[in-house]
Design a protein around this motif. Sequence first.
Motif: not given
Length: 282
Positions: A154-161, A185-200
């Motif tokens: 709900e708030t992520m679109n205001q947290l793009t700075h 925890v050793t088996d980790i995959w990283v997702d930079p989170g396109f669209g989550f608290a990031k604008n276009i």
Amino acid sequence: MAQVNKKTVNVGGRLVDLSTPLVMGIVNFTPDSFYSNSRVSSGQAMLDKVGNMIEEGAAIVDVGGYSTRPGAAEVSEQEESDRVLAVIEPVKKYFPDIIISVDTFRSQVAAAAIEAGGHIINDVSGGTLDEQMFDTVAALRVPYILMHMRGTPETMNQLTHYDNLVVDIIRELKSSIDTLRQKGVTDIWVDPGFGFAKNIEQNFSLLKDLREFEQLGYPVLAGLSRKATIYKTLNILPEQALNGTTVLNTLALERGASILRVHDVKEAVEVIKLWTATQRIY
């Protein structure tokens, strides 16, 4: 943090090789996910969808019971758990060899899903929305997809700075990785989170510099499928965004992505086959 550069991951006792990128198919057992064709509302429709994804080449299916798009309806923990289990149990019965990822930011839903037969926890909040998630992952000893997000859906679109987009995101992910590793925890995959608290604009910048995330030492997942970055830039609907998805998935592979999380499995598998063929040319 020491460079790890993992190309294999232990999934339910199987060693999964990521030296050739894999496709993760999206299964939303929800009524309100942003892309209407990703939704399934009955058991048979869900099994048909999973079966089709497997035939088309999906190595993983990602099961979600809670839409994280902005403005989505609140779903209780019990309802989310019921939705997820309603998918996992029949999928395990009819497709026992498929790897099941559970798309949830709630530790109790994650635990129930793994107990029911799931293999991977895919947490869009990166552990920020449930303080028990990292301990739960450690106790379950399953792979964890750590996605970058700020705030809530709900708030992520205001947290793009960001002072420096990629540097800041990598620093925040690294802090979480350090905590996970301290917990075993050793088996980790990283997702930079396109669209989550990031604008276009930030999403395009993130994709351009995606290879920077290799410094974290873990496989990178790219979740670009039919997102607003594509359909708003092209002034089309999500239903028309397959071609744009293919273009951005190709760029993600070129910049080091090991997993493509997609709505359209066949097309993503074709992208990987063609891209992989180019890597054999010296």
